[in-house]
Design an enzyme around this catalytic site. Structure first.
Site, PDB file in Angstrom:
ATOM      1  N   GLY A   7      38.184  57.821  40.993  1.00  0.00           N
ATOM      2  CA  GLY A   7      38.745  56.486  41.233  1.00  0.00           C
ATOM      3  C   GLY A   7      40.154  56.590  41.777  1.00  0.00           C
ATOM      4  N   GLY A   9      42.259  54.113  42.884  1.00  0.00           N
ATOM      5  CA  GLY A   9      42.752  52.737  43.015  1.00  0.00           C
ATOM      6  C   GLY A   9      44.203  52.606  42.612  1.00  0.00           C
ATOM      7  N   ASP A  32      36.977  59.461  45.321  1.00  0.00           N
ATOM      8  CA  ASP A  32      36.518  58.069  45.332  1.00  0.00           C
ATOM      9  C   ASP A  32      35.311  57.997  46.252  1.00  0.00           C
ATOM     10  OD1 ASP A  32      38.348  55.228  44.679  1.00  0.00           O
ATOM     11  OD2 ASP A  32      36.503  55.066  45.841  1.00  0.00           O
ATOM     12  N   VAL A  85      38.073  54.200  37.123  1.00  0.00           N
ATOM     13  CA  VAL A  85      37.329  53.292  38.001  1.00  0.00           C
ATOM     14  C   VAL A  85      37.525  51.851  37.517  1.00  0.00           C
ATOM     15  CG1 VAL A  85      35.641  55.029  38.631  1.00  0.00           C
ATOM     16  CG2 VAL A  85      35.185  53.546  36.688  1.00  0.00           C
ATOM     17  N   GLU A 156      46.547  53.533  30.605  1.00  0.00           N
ATOM     18  CA  GLU A 156      47.734  53.523  31.446  1.00  0.00           C
ATOM     19  C   GLU A 156      48.468  52.201  31.280  1.00  0.00           C
ATOM     20  OE1 GLU A 156      49.168  56.036  33.228  1.00  0.00           O
ATOM     21  OE2 GLU A 156      50.626  54.410  33.111  1.00  0.00           O
ATOM     22  N   THR A 213      45.292  45.137  23.293  1.00  0.00           N
ATOM     23  CA  THR A 213      46.241  44.364  22.491  1.00  0.00           C
ATOM     24  C   THR A 213      47.582  44.216  23.208  1.00  0.00           C
ATOM     25  OG1 THR A 213      45.166  45.257  20.532  1.00  0.00           O
ATOM     26  CG2 THR A 213      47.277  44.181  20.188  1.00  0.00           C
ATOM     27  N   PHE A 217      49.174  40.645  24.128  1.00  0.00           N
ATOM     28  CA  PHE A 217      50.498  40.192  23.655  1.00  0.00           C
ATOM     29  C   PHE A 217      51.401  39.806  24.831  1.00  0.00           C
ATOM     30  CE2 PHE A 217      51.583  41.029  19.051  1.00  0.00           C
ATOM     31  CZ  PHE A 217      50.269  41.065  18.620  1.00  0.00           C
ATOM     32  N   CYS A 267      44.527  42.786  35.163  1.00  0.00           N
ATOM     33  CA  CYS A 267      44.384  43.163  33.754  1.00  0.00           C
ATOM     34  C   CYS A 267      44.391  42.016  32.755  1.00  0.00           C
ATOM     35  CB  CYS A 267      45.493  44.138  33.378  1.00  0.00           C
ATOM     36  SG  CYS A 267      45.240  45.764  34.065  1.00  0.00           S
ATOM     37  N   LYS A 330      52.343  39.215  42.059  1.00  0.00           N
ATOM     38  CA  LYS A 330      53.754  39.383  41.698  1.00  0.00           C
ATOM     39  C   LYS A 330      54.418  40.075  42.878  1.00  0.00           C
ATOM     40  CE  LYS A 330      54.729  42.886  38.851  1.00  0.00           C
ATOM     41  NZ  LYS A 330      54.669  43.952  37.820  1.00  0.00           N
TER      42      LYS A 330
HETATM   43  C1  UDX Z   1      50.167  44.529  33.260  1.00  0.00           C
HETATM   44  C2  UDX Z   1      50.913  45.215  32.112  1.00  0.00           C
HETATM   45  O1  UDX Z   1      52.308  44.850  32.176  1.00  0.00           O
HETATM   46  C3  UDX Z   1      50.751  46.730  32.222  1.00  0.00           C
HETATM   47  O2  UDX Z   1      51.361  47.364  31.106  1.00  0.00           O
HETATM   48  C4  UDX Z   1      49.261  47.063  32.260  1.00  0.00           C
HETATM   49  O3  UDX Z   1      49.092  48.451  32.429  1.00  0.00           O
HETATM   50  C5  UDX Z   1      48.554  46.312  33.376  1.00  0.00           C
HETATM   51  O4  UDX Z   1      48.795  44.908  33.251  1.00  0.00           O
HETATM   52  P1  UDX Z   1      50.642  44.102  35.842  1.00  0.00           P
HETATM   53  O5  UDX Z   1      49.503  43.142  35.744  1.00  0.00           O
HETATM   54  O6  UDX Z   1      50.623  45.114  36.928  1.00  0.00           O
HETATM   55  O7  UDX Z   1      50.781  44.918  34.480  1.00  0.00           O
HETATM   56  O8  UDX Z   1      52.009  43.275  36.010  1.00  0.00           O
HETATM   57  P2  UDX Z   1      52.958  42.471  34.987  1.00  0.00           P
HETATM   58  O9  UDX Z   1      54.349  42.780  35.351  1.00  0.00           O
HETATM   59  O10 UDX Z   1      52.577  42.661  33.579  1.00  0.00           O
HETATM   60  O11 UDX Z   1      52.696  40.938  35.404  1.00  0.00           O
HETATM   61  C6  UDX Z   1      51.471  40.284  35.170  1.00  0.00           C
HETATM   62  C7  UDX Z   1      51.561  38.841  35.587  1.00  0.00           C
HETATM   63  O12 UDX Z   1      52.394  38.083  34.704  1.00  0.00           O
HETATM   64  C8  UDX Z   1      52.135  38.615  36.986  1.00  0.00           C
HETATM   65  O13 UDX Z   1      51.409  37.628  37.649  1.00  0.00           O
HETATM   66  C9  UDX Z   1      53.553  38.155  36.715  1.00  0.00           C
HETATM   67  O14 UDX Z   1      54.068  37.346  37.753  1.00  0.00           O
HETATM   68  C10 UDX Z   1      53.357  37.362  35.435  1.00  0.00           C
HETATM   69  N1  UDX Z   1      54.583  37.257  34.633  1.00  0.00           N
HETATM   70  C11 UDX Z   1      55.125  38.367  34.058  1.00  0.00           C
HETATM   71  C12 UDX Z   1      55.181  36.011  34.437  1.00  0.00           C
HETATM   72  O15 UDX Z   1      54.704  34.994  34.938  1.00  0.00           O
HETATM   73  N2  UDX Z   1      56.315  35.941  33.665  1.00  0.00           N
HETATM   74  C13 UDX Z   1      56.885  37.026  33.086  1.00  0.00           C
HETATM   75  O16 UDX Z   1      57.905  36.872  32.397  1.00  0.00           O
HETATM   76  C14 UDX Z   1      56.268  38.287  33.295  1.00  0.00           C
HETATM   77  P1  ADP Z   2      42.269  49.945  39.212  1.00  0.00           P
HETATM   78  O1  ADP Z   2      43.254  48.829  39.443  1.00  0.00           O
HETATM   79  O2  ADP Z   2      41.742  49.973  37.790  1.00  0.00           O
HETATM   80  O3  ADP Z   2      42.774  51.279  39.657  1.00  0.00           O
HETATM   81  P2  ADP Z   2      40.676  49.729  41.634  1.00  0.00           P
HETATM   82  O4  ADP Z   2      39.579  48.779  41.948  1.00  0.00           O
HETATM   83  O5  ADP Z   2      41.964  49.634  42.406  1.00  0.00           O
HETATM   84  O6  ADP Z   2      40.957  49.593  40.060  1.00  0.00           O
HETATM   85  O7  ADP Z   2      40.157  51.233  41.794  1.00  0.00           O
HETATM   86  C1  ADP Z   2      38.987  51.730  41.275  1.00  0.00           C
HETATM   87  C2  ADP Z   2      38.382  52.716  42.282  1.00  0.00           C
HETATM   88  O8  ADP Z   2      37.294  53.385  41.661  1.00  0.00           O
HETATM   89  C3  ADP Z   2      37.843  52.077  43.564  1.00  0.00           C
HETATM   90  O9  ADP Z   2      38.496  52.634  44.692  1.00  0.00           O
HETATM   91  C4  ADP Z   2      36.330  52.435  43.559  1.00  0.00           C
HETATM   92  O10 ADP Z   2      35.822  52.750  44.845  1.00  0.00           O
HETATM   93  C5  ADP Z   2      36.318  53.688  42.665  1.00  0.00           C
HETATM   94  N1  ADP Z   2      35.017  53.963  42.042  1.00  0.00           N
HETATM   95  C6  ADP Z   2      34.225  53.116  41.332  1.00  0.00           C
HETATM   96  N2  ADP Z   2      33.129  53.755  40.892  1.00  0.00           N
HETATM   97  C7  ADP Z   2      33.195  55.041  41.322  1.00  0.00           C
HETATM   98  C8  ADP Z   2      32.370  56.208  41.175  1.00  0.00           C
HETATM   99  N3  ADP Z   2      31.229  56.174  40.477  1.00  0.00           N
HETATM  100  N4  ADP Z   2      32.770  57.350  41.768  1.00  0.00           N
HETATM  101  C9  ADP Z   2      33.937  57.400  42.470  1.00  0.00           C
HETATM  102  N5  ADP Z   2      34.767  56.345  42.627  1.00  0.00           N
HETATM  103  C10 ADP Z   2      34.408  55.180  42.062  1.00  0.00           C
END
Ligand code: UDX
Ligand code: ADP
Length: 463
Positions: A7, A9, A32, A85, A156, A213, A217, A267, A330
């Site tokens: 993966g 991504g 990938d 993935v 992560e 969690t 939060f 997420c 963001k």
């Molecule tokens: C999040 C978690 O922070 C990270 O630890 C986890 O691994 C993946 O999910 P991410 O989604 O990449 O990360 O960005 P983050 O900075 O958490 O922002 C998420 C969303 O909340 C964004 O749309 C951001 O604009 C929004 N946000 C964040 C707010 O609206 N207000 C804030 O104060 C903080």
């Molecule tokens: P994340 O944000 O969790 O990294 P993404 O969608 O950006 O998620 O990335 C996940 C990646 O995993 C994609 O590029 C997808 O093609 C790859 N993937 C999914 N299933 C498989 C698999 N069976 N073998 C190899 N790569 C895979």
């Protein structure tokens, strides 16, 4: 020690690039199925926009960092295999709209079982429902070719837009597992650049659940401040002042209190829905309802914002041009997954507005694909009307000036820094009057804009 990551991504790519950069002695092979994505990782035009990532990849690629589609070969050669993935919310069958779709995880586990010989450490990097490792272990143990496996959970915590900083200097690294030797092997990788006291070890289930969690939060804080923003608009309090006042309480802390049009990203919503589904599965109805409210509040915030635009623009946006600044979920990312902008734009389109959208990093193709998906049902069907609106009422442009020319209103949907530095006199002159700004991120200098002549509407602030 040889590492493989399945993966490439937003998580797998940057994480492996950082491991390879910091551990020149460890060969890291990222694979990938998506050839175009791998080609991009091997080019000067990486598939994801992330500040500082180009330098990290350039340093390690060709030395000990490889990107390819040779999944079987990479698995066979590795001692440690990360599964990174995607685990999107299911759109079909049991748990549709809530449970995580574990199809891709299971396929990886089966592939690893098929190809492996000897002993391997399999690391769950993707965010997963608690107890997924149990299923992964069962699939691996049925390999039938004598291979043995230990499964670790190593979620992560990087946030997009700050991935490089987060990977370089994480608050903590979390490793859950059963085998002390395998846990130590993974600790040794991170210990190349992270102090041992910031590497936490737990049992497998605690690690899996901690990731869900943590995201729940964080999302809850955003929904909490957004709930208060609605009350601020009704009462004359200012949400930024309230956030500052409560954030100085050391028990609350200042981070993640920025009111907005709602959280997005791959997420938060997915993980909370996953948590809700798990709670329901275990019969914990009240607990499920408690967490679900975080998502309900977030949907309400997005809807409230588009309704406010329509109401303010004299109850109709039909055939009015609205400049949309920002589409990513963001700043500092090209990722649009679950971006609040998608839903605000969809609602405005269904009111027949004409949208001119500008985002510094998101390509037109992604904008149209996201709007199409948001207007489609779970089976992917879209009405002719919505299809026509996306084709005819959406224009994607290459800067804010072009977006705002002749517009009735500007909607700021992503907090890109460049939006703060524009020539607002020029923008004001080119717009229809009265010229409205709806600042969905409380990003702009509202006093300055009001002086220019704009009518300003911001989150959690009364006019
Ligand atoms: C999040 C978690 O922070 C990270 O630890 C986890 O691994 C993946 O999910 P991410 O989604 O990449 O990360 O960005 P983050 O900075 O958490 O922002 C998420 C969303 O909340 C964004 O749309 C951001 O604009 C929004 N946000 C964040 C707010 O609206 N207000 C804030 O104060 C903080
Ligand atoms: P994340 O944000 O969790 O990294 P993404 O969608 O950006 O998620 O990335 C996940 C990646 O995993 C994609 O590029 C997808 O093609 C790859 N993937 C999914 N299933 C498989 C698999 N069976 N073998 C190899 N790569 C895979």
């Amino acid at each position: 020690m040889k590492i493989c990551c399945i993966g490439a991504g937003y998580v797998g790519g940057p994480t492996m690039a950082m491991i390879a950069k910091q551990c020149p002695d460890i060969p890291v092979h990222v694979v990938d199925l998506n050839q175009a994505r791998i080609d991009a990782w091997n080019s000067d035009n990486l598939p994801i926009y992330e500040p500082g990532l180009d330098e990290v990849v350039k340093e390690a690629r060709g030395r000990n960092l490889t990107f390819s589609t040779n999944v079987d070969e990479a698995i066979a050669e590795a001692d440690m295999i990360f599964i990174s993935v995607n685990t999107p919310t299911k759109t079909f069958g049991i748990g549709a709209g809530r449970a995580a779709n574990l199809e891709f995880i299971e396929k990886c586990a089966r592939q690893i079982a098929k190809v492996s010989k000897g002993h391997k450490i399999v690391v769950e990097k993707s965010t997963l429902p608690v107890r997924t490792a149990e299923a992964v272990k069962r699939i691996l143990s049925s390999s039938g070719n004598g291979a043995t496996f230990d499964v670790l959970s190593n979620p992560e915590f990087l946030a997009e837009g700050t991935a490089v900083e987060d990977l370089l200097d994480p608050d903590r690294v979390l490793i859950g597992g059963e085998s002390p030797e395998s846990i130590k092997a993974l600790c040794d990788v991170y210990a190349h650049w992270i102090d041992r006291d910031r590497i936490l070890t737990t049992n497998l289930w605690s690690s899996e659940l901690s990731k869900l969690t943590a995201n729940a939060f964080l999302a809850q804080r955003v929904s909490s401040i957004n709930a208060i923003s609605a009350l601020c608009e009704a009462t004359g309090a200012d949400v930024d002042e309230v956030a500052r006042a409560i954030g100085t309480d050391s028990r609350i802390g200042p981070k993640f209190l920025k009111a907005s049009i709602g959280f997005g990203g791959s997420c938060f919503q997915k993980d909370i829905l996953n948590l809700v589904y798990l709670c329901e599965h275990f019969g914990l109805r009240e607990v499920a309802a408690y967490w679900e409210q975080v998502v309900i509040m977030n949907d309400h915030q997005k809807q409230r914002f588009s309704e406010r635009i329509v109401k303010t623009l004299f109850n109709t946006v039909s055939d009015k041009k609205i400049a949309v600044w920002g589409f990513a979920f963001k700043k500092d990312t090209n990722d649009t997954r679950e971006s609040a902008a998608i839903y605000v734009c969809r609602d405005l389109l269904r009111e027949r507005a004409r949208l001119t959208i500008y985002d510094p990093q998101v390509p037109e193709k992604s904008i149209r694909a996201e709007l199409t998906a948001a207007c489609s049902d779970m089976q992917g069907q879209i009405s002719e009307n919505d299809k026509r609106l996306i084709e005819q009422n959406v224009t994607v442009v290459s800067d804010c000036y072009e977006a705002s020319k002749d517009a009735h209103a500007i909607a700021v949907l992503t907090e890109w820094d460049e939006f703060k530095e524009l020539d607002f006199d020029r923008i004001f002159q080119a717009m229809q009057q009265p010229a409205f700004v709806f600042d969905g991120r409380n990003l702009l200098d509202h006093q300055k804009l009001s002086k220019v002549g704009f009518e300003l509407h911001a989150i959690g602030k009364c006019r």
